[in-house]
Design an enzyme around this catalytic site. Structure first.
Site, PDB file in Angstrom:
ATOM      1  N   SER A  36      37.608  40.158  62.805  1.00 28.44           N
ATOM      2  CA  SER A  36      36.852  39.817  64.022  1.00 28.44           C
ATOM      3  C   SER A  36      37.739  39.330  65.151  1.00 28.44           C
ATOM      4  O   SER A  36      38.482  38.361  64.994  1.00 28.44           O
ATOM      5  CB  SER A  36      35.856  38.687  63.737  1.00 28.44           C
ATOM      6  OG  SER A  36      34.877  39.118  62.866  1.00 28.44           O
ATOM      7  N   HIS A  67      33.838  44.586  65.983  1.00 31.17           N
ATOM      8  CA  HIS A  67      34.501  45.499  65.048  1.00 31.17           C
ATOM      9  C   HIS A  67      34.309  46.909  65.591  1.00 31.17           C
ATOM     10  O   HIS A  67      33.283  47.533  65.360  1.00 31.17           O
ATOM     11  CB  HIS A  67      33.871  45.406  63.659  1.00 31.17           C
ATOM     12  CG  HIS A  67      33.997  44.054  63.046  1.00 31.17           C
ATOM     13  ND1 HIS A  67      34.990  43.732  62.149  1.00 31.17           N
ATOM     14  CD2 HIS A  67      33.270  42.931  63.205  1.00 31.17           C
ATOM     15  CE1 HIS A  67      34.866  42.476  61.790  1.00 31.17           C
ATOM     16  NE2 HIS A  67      33.829  41.964  62.408  1.00 31.17           N
ATOM     17  N   HIS A  89      31.392  45.337  56.523  1.00 33.25           N
ATOM     18  CA  HIS A  89      31.178  44.155  55.675  1.00 33.25           C
ATOM     19  C   HIS A  89      30.114  44.427  54.612  1.00 33.25           C
ATOM     20  O   HIS A  89      29.216  45.249  54.809  1.00 33.25           O
ATOM     21  CB  HIS A  89      30.735  42.968  56.541  1.00 33.25           C
ATOM     22  CG  HIS A  89      31.814  42.451  57.432  1.00 33.25           C
ATOM     23  ND1 HIS A  89      32.123  43.047  58.637  1.00 33.25           N
ATOM     24  CD2 HIS A  89      32.663  41.402  57.289  1.00 33.25           C
ATOM     25  CE1 HIS A  89      33.120  42.379  59.196  1.00 33.25           C
ATOM     26  NE2 HIS A  89      33.466  41.381  58.404  1.00 33.25           N
ATOM     27  N   TYR A  91      27.717  42.533  53.852  1.00 33.10           N
ATOM     28  CA  TYR A  91      26.362  42.145  54.325  1.00 33.10           C
ATOM     29  C   TYR A  91      25.672  43.246  55.142  1.00 33.10           C
ATOM     30  O   TYR A  91      24.487  43.143  55.430  1.00 33.10           O
ATOM     31  CB  TYR A  91      26.409  40.846  55.154  1.00 33.10           C
ATOM     32  CG  TYR A  91      27.268  40.887  56.391  1.00 33.10           C
ATOM     33  CD1 TYR A  91      26.903  41.607  57.530  1.00 33.10           C
ATOM     34  CD2 TYR A  91      28.467  40.186  56.431  1.00 33.10           C
ATOM     35  CE1 TYR A  91      27.699  41.657  58.656  1.00 33.10           C
ATOM     36  CE2 TYR A  91      29.279  40.223  57.550  1.00 33.10           C
ATOM     37  CZ  TYR A  91      28.889  40.954  58.654  1.00 33.10           C
ATOM     38  OH  TYR A  91      29.695  40.997  59.758  1.00 33.10           O
ATOM     39  N   GLU A  92      26.428  44.291  55.487  1.00 32.21           N
ATOM     40  CA  GLU A  92      25.786  45.387  56.224  1.00 32.21           C
ATOM     41  C   GLU A  92      24.926  46.249  55.309  1.00 32.21           C
ATOM     42  O   GLU A  92      24.164  47.096  55.787  1.00 32.21           O
ATOM     43  CB  GLU A  92      26.848  46.216  56.956  1.00 32.21           C
ATOM     44  CG  GLU A  92      27.486  45.413  58.088  1.00 32.21           C
ATOM     45  CD  GLU A  92      28.610  46.145  58.795  1.00 32.21           C
ATOM     46  OE1 GLU A  92      28.338  47.160  59.441  1.00 32.21           O
ATOM     47  OE2 GLU A  92      29.770  45.695  58.691  1.00 32.21           O
ATOM     48  N   ALA A 119      38.601  36.486  60.244  1.00 30.41           N
ATOM     49  CA  ALA A 119      38.221  35.209  60.851  1.00 30.41           C
ATOM     50  C   ALA A 119      37.422  34.469  59.789  1.00 30.41           C
ATOM     51  O   ALA A 119      36.651  35.076  59.051  1.00 30.41           O
ATOM     52  CB  ALA A 119      37.350  35.462  62.073  1.00 30.41           C
ATOM     53  N   MET A 217      33.412  36.234  55.122  1.00 27.21           N
ATOM     54  CA  MET A 217      32.491  37.259  54.616  1.00 27.21           C
ATOM     55  C   MET A 217      33.175  38.600  54.345  1.00 27.21           C
ATOM     56  O   MET A 217      32.516  39.641  54.323  1.00 27.21           O
ATOM     57  CB  MET A 217      31.358  37.455  55.628  1.00 27.21           C
ATOM     58  CG  MET A 217      30.608  36.175  55.963  1.00 27.21           C
ATOM     59  SD  MET A 217      29.375  36.442  57.254  1.00 27.21           S
ATOM     60  CE  MET A 217      28.925  34.740  57.662  1.00 27.21           C
ATOM     61  N   SER A 218      34.489  38.592  54.141  1.00 18.00           N
ATOM     62  CA  SER A 218      35.193  39.870  53.940  1.00 18.00           C
ATOM     63  C   SER A 218      36.367  39.706  52.993  1.00 18.00           C
ATOM     64  O   SER A 218      36.403  38.783  52.186  1.00 18.00           O
ATOM     65  CB  SER A 218      35.680  40.383  55.300  1.00 18.00           C
ATOM     66  OG  SER A 218      36.699  39.540  55.804  1.00 18.00           O
ATOM     67  N   ASN A 241      36.639  28.279  63.142  1.00 17.80           N
ATOM     68  CA  ASN A 241      35.689  27.168  63.288  1.00 17.80           C
ATOM     69  C   ASN A 241      35.762  26.343  62.016  1.00 17.80           C
ATOM     70  O   ASN A 241      36.232  26.836  60.989  1.00 17.80           O
ATOM     71  CB  ASN A 241      34.256  27.714  63.452  1.00 17.80           C
ATOM     72  CG  ASN A 241      33.875  28.632  62.300  1.00 17.80           C
ATOM     73  OD1 ASN A 241      34.255  29.816  62.271  1.00 17.80           O
ATOM     74  ND2 ASN A 241      33.152  28.108  61.331  1.00 17.80           N
ATOM     75  N   HIS A 253      28.594  33.064  66.198  1.00 20.14           N
ATOM     76  CA  HIS A 253      29.533  34.196  66.262  1.00 20.14           C
ATOM     77  C   HIS A 253      30.344  34.124  67.554  1.00 20.14           C
ATOM     78  O   HIS A 253      31.524  34.497  67.577  1.00 20.14           O
ATOM     79  CB  HIS A 253      28.747  35.512  66.164  1.00 20.14           C
ATOM     80  CG  HIS A 253      29.616  36.724  66.034  1.00 20.14           C
ATOM     81  ND1 HIS A 253      30.544  36.866  65.019  1.00 20.14           N
ATOM     82  CD2 HIS A 253      29.716  37.851  66.789  1.00 20.14           C
ATOM     83  CE1 HIS A 253      31.166  38.032  65.170  1.00 20.14           C
ATOM     84  NE2 HIS A 253      30.679  38.645  66.231  1.00 20.14           N
TER      85      HIS A 253
HETATM   86  N1  HPA Z   1      31.701  31.119  57.418  1.00 23.13           N
HETATM   87  C1  HPA Z   1      31.743  32.396  57.002  1.00 23.13           C
HETATM   88  N2  HPA Z   1      32.363  33.351  57.677  1.00 23.13           N
HETATM   89  C2  HPA Z   1      32.965  33.012  58.826  1.00 23.13           C
HETATM   90  C3  HPA Z   1      32.956  31.716  59.318  1.00 23.13           C
HETATM   91  C4  HPA Z   1      32.286  30.706  58.572  1.00 23.13           C
HETATM   92  O1  HPA Z   1      32.244  29.523  58.937  1.00 23.13           O
HETATM   93  N3  HPA Z   1      33.650  31.722  60.495  1.00 23.13           N
HETATM   94  C5  HPA Z   1      34.060  33.004  60.700  1.00 23.13           C
HETATM   95  N4  HPA Z   1      33.659  33.786  59.680  1.00 23.13           N
END
Ligand code: HPA
Length: 283
Positions: A36, A67, A89, A91-92, A119, A217-218, A241, A253
Site C-alpha cells: 500500500s 494497489h 489480498h 480479504y478480496e 503497510a 493483511m498480506s 499506524n 486507510h
Molecule cells: N492492521 C492491519 N493491517 C494494516 C494496519 C493495521 O493496523 N495498518 C496498515 N495495514
C-alpha cells in the site's frame, strides 16, 4: 480446494508465466511486491515492460485503492527484476492459492529472491508510525494456508520447512545495508489478520501476548508459497499506524496511505540498495 480447482490454479500459473515470458526483455532474478502506497517505484527501470494484471491471462486482479495492479519486468541497477505494483489480498475473496499465483509465476520465470513489502500496524510499543520493520518471522493468523489442497510438486514438497522462512542470510545483508545508509530498521514478527476490518483492541492485546510486533493483511501467504518453491524471502514492513487500541484514535486507510507517502524516500532508498546488492545474496 478440490483437485480440479488446484489443477486450474496450476494452469493459470503456467499460462501467466508463458504470457510474460513472451513479452519480457530480461529474465528476472529478483521479485518485488510493493505494498500500500509503496507502488510507484519502478519508474526508472530499463529494458522494461509494464503490463496490467488484468491483461495477464490467469493473473488475479486487485480492487483496493492504492494497489494499481501492474507487473513491471525490467532492470534496476543492472539487476533483472519482476516488480508487482500492487497485490491481491485474501480479504478480496479469492483463495490463498489464487492470490499467490504471481509468486509462483516469478519462480517459473527464474526469480531466486523475493522482496515482499507491506503497510502494517505497530503492536510493539517501542515502534512508531513511519518506522520500517524487517520481518524476522510471522504468525499466520489468517485461518488458512496457501498450500492447502493438492501439492504442486513442481514447486516444492508437501510439508515444507518454515524454520528459516525470512532467509536469515538475507536479513543479515539487509541490516548491514540499512546501517550503512543510516536508515533505522526495526526487526520483528508480523502477524497476518485476514481483514478487511482492522483488528479490535482485544485482538491486538492477544497478538502482543502471542509475540507479534506488527499486524497486517498480506505477505504471509506469499512468503509461504515463495519458501515452498525454494526462493529466498525478504519481508519489509512500513509501520503506517499504531494498531487498534494503542492510541485513543480510530484507524483509517487514509492514515495508512498518508504515512506510506511520508516514508517513501526512506523506503525507496533501502529497497534500491537491496536490489543493487542482491546479486551477492545468492552467491
Ligand atoms: N492492521 C492491519 N493491517 C494494516 C494496519 C493495521 O493496523 N495498518 C496498515 N495495514
Amino acid at each position: 480446494m478440490t483437485m480440479e480447482e488446484m489443477d486450474r490454479i496450476d494452469e493459470r500459473i503456467h499460462g501467466a508465466a508463458k504470457y510474460l515470458e513472451e513479452r519480457m526483455q530480461v529474465k528476472p532474478q529478483l521479485g518485488l511486491v510493493l505494498g500500500s502506497g509503496l507502488g510507484d517505484f519502478c519508474e526508472n527501470f530499463t529494458e522494461s515492460v509494464s503490463i496490467a494484471f488484468k491483461d495477464i491471462p490467469g493473473f488475479p486482479v486487485p480492487s483496493v485503492e492504492g494497489h494499481s495492479g501492474t507487473v513491471v519486468i525490467g532492470k534496476h541497477y543492472g539487476v533483472p527484476v519482476m516488480a508487482m505494483r500492487g497485490r491481491v489480498h485474501y480479504y478480496e475473496g479469492g483463495s490463498q492459492a489464487e492470490i499467490t499465483i504471481p509468486i509462483r509465476v516469478m519462480k517459473l520465470l527464474g526469480v531466486k529472491t523475493v522482496i515482499l513489502t507491506n503497510a502494517c500496524g505497530g503492536i510493539n510499543l517501542d515502534y512508531k508510525p513511519g518506522d520500517l520493520m524487517l520481518i524476522k518471522d510471522h504468525i499466520n493468523y489468517s485461518g488458512m494456508n496457501p498450500l492447502m489442497g493438492k501439492n504442486l510438486d513442481e514447486f516444492g514438497p508437501r510439508f515444507p520447512d518454515m524454520s528459516d522462512i525470512y532467509t536469515r542470510a538475507c536479513r543479515a545483508k539487509v541490516k548491514e545495508i540499512a546501517q550503512r545508509l543510516n536508515i533505522p530498521l526495526q526487526e520483528g514478527v508480523y502477524a497476518m489478520y485476514s481483514g478487511p476490518s482492522f483488528e479490535t483492541p482485544a485482538e491486538i492485546r492477544m497478538f502482543r501476548i502471542l509475540g507479534a510486533d506488527a499486524v497486517g493483511m498480506s505477505t504471509v501467504p506469499e512468503a509461504i508459497v515463495a519458501r515452498h518453491a525454494g526462493m529466498q524471502v525478504i519481508g519489509i514492513s512500513c509501520i503506517t499506524n499504531m494498531a487498534a487500541g494503542i492510541l485513543d484514535q480510530p484507524l483509517s486507510h487514509a492514515e495508512v496511505m498518508e504515512t506510506a507517502a511520508k516514508v517513501k524516500d526512506k523506503f525507496t532508498g533501502l529497497v534500491d540498495e537491496i536490489i543493487r546488492e542482491s546479486p551477492s545474496f545468492t552467491e
